[in-house]
Every structure is written in C-alpha cells, then in structure tokens.
Design a protein around this motif. Structure first.
Motif, PDB file in Angstrom:
ATOM      1  N   THR A   1       0.832  -1.207   0.000  1.00 13.07           N
ATOM      2  CA  THR A   1       0.000   0.000   0.000  1.00 13.07           C
ATOM      3  C   THR A   1       0.862   1.251   0.000  1.00 13.07           C
ATOM      4  O   THR A   1       0.623   2.190  -0.770  1.00 13.07           O
ATOM      5  N   ILE A   2       1.885   1.270   0.849  1.00 15.00           N
ATOM      6  CA  ILE A   2       2.760   2.443   0.933  1.00 15.00           C
ATOM      7  C   ILE A   2       3.540   2.631  -0.359  1.00 15.00           C
ATOM      8  O   ILE A   2       3.631   3.751  -0.890  1.00 15.00           O
TER       9      ILE A   2
ATOM     10  N   GLY B   1       1.164   3.568  -3.293  1.00 17.95           N
ATOM     11  CA  GLY B   1       0.653   4.923  -3.095  1.00 17.95           C
ATOM     12  C   GLY B   1       1.720   5.976  -3.324  1.00 17.95           C
ATOM     13  O   GLY B   1       1.483   6.994  -3.993  1.00 17.95           O
ATOM     14  N   THR B   2       2.923   5.724  -2.802  1.00 17.79           N
ATOM     15  CA  THR B   2       4.014   6.685  -2.975  1.00 17.79           C
ATOM     16  C   THR B   2       4.446   6.775  -4.429  1.00 17.79           C
ATOM     17  O   THR B   2       4.784   7.863  -4.921  1.00 17.79           O
TER      18      THR B   2
ATOM     19  N   TYR C   1       5.165   1.767   8.603  1.00 21.78           N
ATOM     20  CA  TYR C   1       4.851   3.174   8.315  1.00 21.78           C
ATOM     21  C   TYR C   1       5.957   4.089   8.819  1.00 21.78           C
ATOM     22  O   TYR C   1       6.316   5.077   8.153  1.00 21.78           O
TER      23      TYR C   1
ATOM     24  N   PHE D   1      -2.840   7.336   2.856  1.00 17.21           N
ATOM     25  CA  PHE D   1      -2.992   6.231   1.912  1.00 17.21           C
ATOM     26  C   PHE D   1      -4.404   5.649   1.964  1.00 17.21           C
ATOM     27  O   PHE D   1      -4.655   4.543   1.497  1.00 17.21           O
TER      28      PHE D   1
END
Length: 365
Positions: free
Chosen positions: A60-61, A64-65, A291, A301
């Motif tokens: 996800t990170i 998203g980034t 995170y 996110f």
C-alpha cells in the motif's frame, strides 16, 4: 529397554514446520563471475519483491508513494519524446511510475538508453531492477531473469556498459541509480522494518492456515483399532483432511463405524490458548513499524486510524510533510536522471498531486 508407553504414541505424518529465515544483505564476489552477488544466494531483490507482493501494508505504501511521485501527469520536454519514449509506445509518465516503484522496493532503479546510428539518443526503456546485477564499480551490468538457478548460461545474460553522456559509439547502455554510494547495491529504506514485514506476512499465513485447516487446530482424532503402516496412515490423514478440514466444512456430520465401543474412534477437544489479542497487538505494531520506516501516516494512503476521525487540515499537513520528505526527493532524483541522459536542465516536468492551491509545478530544483 524400550518404553512401551512411548511406542503407543503413533501419530500420522504431519507436514514439516518450515522456518523462514530473513536473507541477509551481503555483497560477495565469486571466482569466474564478473558481477557481485546480490545478497544471500544472489536472491536478495527477489526476497524484497516477495515482501512487496505479500505484505499488504508495504505494498500500500509503495504503490501509493509511486503514484504520488508520478503525480497527476508528466511530460518530457525533449523533442521526439513528448508522446512516447520507445517503439513499444511507453510514455514518460509510465516510466516515472516504474522507476519510483523500484526505488521504493529496492532502493535503486535502472534505465536503458538506446542510441541510433548517428549516436543520438532515440529510445528509453525501463529495466526491472530485480533482474539486474552489477560489477563492483557499477561500470558493467548483467541482466537475467534466471538468477535463481545455480548456473546461469552466458547466453541467458545480457551485458550492458554504464551510461556515459558523450559515448555516442555505444548503441545501448544503462543508467544505474542507487541510494548507497559506498556499496555496489542499494539498501531499501525499510530495511530496519524487515522483521515487521515478516510478522505481518506470517500472521496472514497463520489465519489463512487456520481457516483452511478447519477443526484440526482444536481437535485430536484417536483411532483405537490398531496401528496401521505409514502408507495407510497417510491415506487416512488425506481422507479425513479432504472431508472435514477447511472453512467450507463447518457443521458437517462426522460418522464412525466400529466393531464395538472398545474400538470406537474418539474425538478429543484440545484446549488451546486464544492468541487473538496477542496477534492483533503484533499486527498493529508491525504496521506501525513499516509506516515509521517510510515516515508515513496511514491516513494519506486512505487507511483510517483508531481515532474518531482525521480532520482535513491534519490530512493536508501530513500530506505536505510526506510530500516534502519522501515524494519530492524521489521526484528530484528521477528528474536529475533524465537531465543527465538528455544533457539539459528541466528535461522532464511532473505535475504533482495537490491538496490545496499550491503551485502545480514540481519542485525539482
């Protein structure tokens, strides 16, 4: 003397416990090989890619980034590259997204530069960093999708020199970017959270296994009519597992046929400690550590926290901070790479995401 009590404990074959060790980051040179080994068994990037695919928080990170880095749009200001950057039809926006993802997964990325017969740059291609190995000085690169094999034939390896701006006589080369100057290979920014990634992956696998194995985690079935041979044990285990294990078998009737009570199959419930709260706490901590490694806040996110809400102003401030400390540095890095390739400043313009009326122009100075 043989212990008769011990010989009476005859269990059917049980799957071996698989212990997963985290591969160490290491660089080693082997005789007869021009490239440096990338981690344990030369498979460290494969391990990182596996984490990216298996660990939801990490994926996800990174995804998203990568979207933040690519922004709303990106254009190449060099003539001939504004529409597409190669014969496959790829554009600069897609390439930036791929480079950002690799940089976040591995700590580095690579671009293949192709020149025409006149020595001018005519095409750019994304190179999957997972399949790239390097010489110690990063002046020669080896590409193969078969590094997992013990021996990689020379025919399976493509060899590229490093990109040099004025080398017009080199038809194809590699621009290699990494976040570690003193090492041959980069180190991902979440290297300190690898154990947390493994915890999250292990917890997911545990819950899936519990669901798939149905009541076998809490019941012991005793067969009281003799001890069969290993082959028959395996067959019985297979039959019972197929009939009664798994989430879809809840509530099914278990039948037993015997010659008398003394030979009846017994079903014994095992009192197993409820680890629900411990797993929940471990999962929460592992997510926090991941995170933390990215200096990220879950809300940016799309993940809500345990608090009652996340005010718009708080979200905007969190997004601005993440944009300044993580997103923009990667954007600058990628834009500098294209400037080096094309030999001009401002060769690429990224239109970033915005949460307010800030300027739409990317800060790549």
């Amino acid at each position: 003397m043989e212990n008769k009590e011990m010989t009476s404990l005859m269990f059917a074959a049980i799957d071996k416990v698989v212990e997963r060790n985290i591969p160490s980051y290491e660089e080693s040179e082997s005789r007869g090989k021009d490239y440096v080994q990338y981690g344990t068994d030369n498979q460290y990037p494969e391990y990182l890619f596996g984490l990216f695919n298996d660990v939801t928080t990490l994926k996800t990170i990174i995804q998203g980034t990568s979207d933040f880095v690519a922004g709303d749009d990106a254009i190449c200001n060099v003539q001939g590259f504004d529409k597409q950057i190669n014969k496959k039809g790829d554009n600069i926006f897609e390439l930036i997204g791929d480079l950002a993802r690799d940089y976040l997964i591995y700590g580095g990325y690579a671009i293949q530069i192709v020149r025409n017969k006149s020595g001018n740059i005519c095409e750019l291609y994304y190179i999957d960093f997972r399949y790239l190995r390097s010489s110690k000085k990063n002046d020669l690169f080896y590409y193969s999708e078969d590094w997992g094999k013990k021996y990689v034939r020379s025919a399976k390896k493509l060899v590229y020199p490093k990109f040099v701006a004025g080398a017009k006589d080199v038809p194809t080369s590699i621009l290699y970017v990494k976040n570690e100057k003193s090492r041959t290979y980069p180190i991902p920014r979440y290297s300190g959270a690898l154990k947390s990634c493994e915890i999250e992956r292990a917890i997911d696998e545990f819950h899936l296994s519990s669901l798939e194995n149905g009541f076998f985690g809490s019941y012991l079935m005793n067969f009281c009519n003799g001890i069969p041979n290993d082959e028959l044990k395996a067959e019985i285990e297979k039959d019972v597992t197929e009939k009664f294990a798994g989430a879809g078998n809840t509530g099914r009737i278990l039948l037993n046929f015997s010659n008398g009570k003394e030979n009846a199959t017994t079903l014994q419930k095992l009192e197993i400690q409820d680890f629900g709260e411990k797993y929940q706490a471990a999962a929460k901590r592992s997510r926090e550590q991941i995170y933390c490694a990215f200096q990220a806040v879950p809300a940016i996110f799309g993940l809500m926290t345990e608090s009652k809400g996340f005010a718009e102003e708080e979200f905007t401030q969190a997004f601005k901070l993440y944009n300044r400390t993580v997103t923009k540095p990667i954007q600058r890095n990628i834009c500098d790479s294209f400037d080096k390739i094309f030999g001009v400043k401002g060769s690429v313009t990224i239109t970033p995401f915005n949460t307010d009326n800030e300027s739409k122009e990317a800060d790549v100075e």
